[in-house]
Design an enzyme around this catalytic site. Structure first.
Site, PDB file in Angstrom:
ATOM      1  N   HIS A  22      56.065  54.977  25.854  1.00 25.53           N
ATOM      2  CA  HIS A  22      57.677  54.850  25.741  1.00 25.53           C
ATOM      3  C   HIS A  22      58.265  55.809  26.997  1.00 25.53           C
ATOM      4  O   HIS A  22      59.051  56.412  26.808  1.00 25.53           O
ATOM      5  CB  HIS A  22      58.107  55.599  24.577  1.00 25.53           C
ATOM      6  CG  HIS A  22      57.298  55.077  23.267  1.00 25.53           C
ATOM      7  ND1 HIS A  22      57.644  53.966  22.934  1.00 25.53           N
ATOM      8  CD2 HIS A  22      56.631  55.552  22.366  1.00 25.53           C
ATOM      9  CE1 HIS A  22      57.142  53.560  21.819  1.00 25.53           C
ATOM     10  NE2 HIS A  22      56.261  54.554  21.537  1.00 25.53           N
ATOM     11  N   ASP A  78      48.177  53.287  26.486  1.00 27.61           N
ATOM     12  CA  ASP A  78      48.738  54.574  26.157  1.00 27.61           C
ATOM     13  C   ASP A  78      47.917  55.311  25.145  1.00 27.61           C
ATOM     14  O   ASP A  78      48.412  56.340  24.689  1.00 27.61           O
ATOM     15  CB  ASP A  78      50.220  54.600  25.906  1.00 27.61           C
ATOM     16  CG  ASP A  78      50.519  53.822  24.535  1.00 27.61           C
ATOM     17  OD1 ASP A  78      49.435  53.668  23.749  1.00 27.61           O
ATOM     18  OD2 ASP A  78      51.603  53.312  24.342  1.00 27.61           O
ATOM     19  N   ASP A 135      54.750  47.210  23.026  1.00 25.99           N
ATOM     20  CA  ASP A 135      55.043  48.039  21.893  1.00 25.99           C
ATOM     21  C   ASP A 135      55.985  47.084  20.963  1.00 25.99           C
ATOM     22  O   ASP A 135      55.663  47.310  19.622  1.00 25.99           O
ATOM     23  CB  ASP A 135      55.603  49.361  22.330  1.00 25.99           C
ATOM     24  CG  ASP A 135      56.274  50.167  21.014  1.00 25.99           C
ATOM     25  OD1 ASP A 135      55.344  50.785  20.514  1.00 25.99           O
ATOM     26  OD2 ASP A 135      57.364  50.322  20.779  1.00 25.99           O
ATOM     27  N   GLU A 150      44.978  49.781  18.308  1.00 25.13           N
ATOM     28  CA  GLU A 150      44.830  50.088  19.843  1.00 25.13           C
ATOM     29  C   GLU A 150      43.425  49.428  20.485  1.00 25.13           C
ATOM     30  O   GLU A 150      43.607  48.717  21.462  1.00 25.13           O
ATOM     31  CB  GLU A 150      44.871  51.386  20.004  1.00 25.13           C
ATOM     32  CG  GLU A 150      46.058  52.271  19.900  1.00 25.13           C
ATOM     33  CD  GLU A 150      47.056  52.158  20.898  1.00 25.13           C
ATOM     34  OE1 GLU A 150      47.071  51.390  21.733  1.00 25.13           O
ATOM     35  OE2 GLU A 150      48.316  52.899  20.546  1.00 25.13           O
ATOM     36  N   ASP A 183      48.747  47.818  23.323  1.00 23.30           N
ATOM     37  CA  ASP A 183      49.317  48.677  22.464  1.00 23.30           C
ATOM     38  C   ASP A 183      49.007  48.422  21.073  1.00 23.30           C
ATOM     39  O   ASP A 183      48.769  47.077  20.945  1.00 23.30           O
ATOM     40  CB  ASP A 183      50.687  48.679  22.968  1.00 23.30           C
ATOM     41  CG  ASP A 183      51.642  49.988  22.330  1.00 23.30           C
ATOM     42  OD1 ASP A 183      50.633  51.046  22.060  1.00 23.30           O
ATOM     43  OD2 ASP A 183      52.622  50.087  22.126  1.00 23.30           O
ATOM     44  N   GLY A 184      49.046  49.355  20.278  1.00 29.89           N
ATOM     45  CA  GLY A 184      48.928  49.373  18.818  1.00 29.89           C
ATOM     46  C   GLY A 184      50.016  49.914  18.161  1.00 29.89           C
ATOM     47  O   GLY A 184      50.566  50.822  18.750  1.00 29.89           O
TER      48      GLY A 184
END
Length: 245
Positions: free
Chosen positions: A129, A73, A139, A50, A11-12
């Site tokens: 999320h 994501d 995250d 990301e 994740d970023g």
């Protein structure tokens, strides 16, 4: 038979876009070892973070021969590496509109790492999320780094990481394409019930929804969180975190 796949979650995060950013990856190796990675930059973009997460994760498993599944994501990341990049390279790194491809340096690095795995890499597009605990842990790490914090990163037995490692269910994934059967939903409805248990700053909290829990744990070093649905699950989680009373 034991799963011989390396499971990767990335994740970023970025504040301002451009602005200070952070990236994170969780790697789960066959045999039960888990490794958390993370980092940040003072001036960057969400897309670069990301991509940086995926690059760091794939670089970390470069010497491992097992197949890997990388969960992200970022739709841009999945579509870019699986589809768009082939056209970009044919056009000498120009988009369909004739403009230079943004972040070419990272795309080229990512392309090389992907090619090095020789078909032993599968990309999975997750919903952000959506309550999947490894995705939420990524995250939390990325956001912490974007704020200039240095969260404690875990390396060791997967059973001691403090969060559930269950693979993503249908409710956590974007549709892979294709048509659903006539008269049937393409996805089952997420299970109802449960609450979010967290242990942050030396205190145990229980929240009815993820957003409230997220506000408690984001950027808190050593924070642990998990969705539970029974007193037994809560007890097991608290004992694992060393927070049992």
């Amino acid at each position: 038979m034991q799963d011989q796949t390396i499971h990767i979650y990335t994740d970023g995060a970025c504040s301002g876009n451009p602005g200070p950013g952070g990236w994170a990856a969780v790697l789960i190796f066959p045999g039960g070892r888990l490794l958390e990675l993370g980092g940040g930059e003072r001036e960057t973009t969400n897309n670069r973070m990301e991509m940086a997460a995926a690059i760091a994760a794939l670089a970390a498993v470069q010497e491992h021969s097992e197949p890997a599944r990388l969960h992200t994501d970022s739709g841009l990341l999945v579509n870019g590496i699986k589809a768009w990049i082939h056209a970009w390279k044919k056009k000498d790194w120009l988009t369909a509109g004739g403009q230079p491809v943004s972040n070419r340096d990272l795309w080229e690095r990512l392309d090389a790492l992907t090619a090095a795995r020789k078909g032993r890499l599968h990309w999975v597009h997750m919903k952000g999320h959506a309550g999947h605990e490894v995705n939420e842990r990524c995250d939390a790490i990325a956001v912490a780094f974007s704020k200039g914090q240095r969260p404690k990163l875990y390396e060791g037995p997967a059973v001691g990481c403090g969060y559930s490692l269950l693979p993503p269910g249908e409710e956590h994934l974007h549709a892979a394409g294709g048509k659903a059967s006539a008269g049937k939903s393409s996805k089952p409805k997420p299970k109802k019930g449960g609450y979010y248990l967290s242990f942050a700053g030396g205190a145990v909290h229980r929240d009815a929804d993820w957003e409230a829990c997220k506000a408690r744990v984001h950027g808190v070093p050593g924070a642990r969180f998990k969705k539970v649905s029974s007193p037994e699950e809560e007890k097991a989680a608290l004992e694992l975190w060393g927070a049992a009373r």
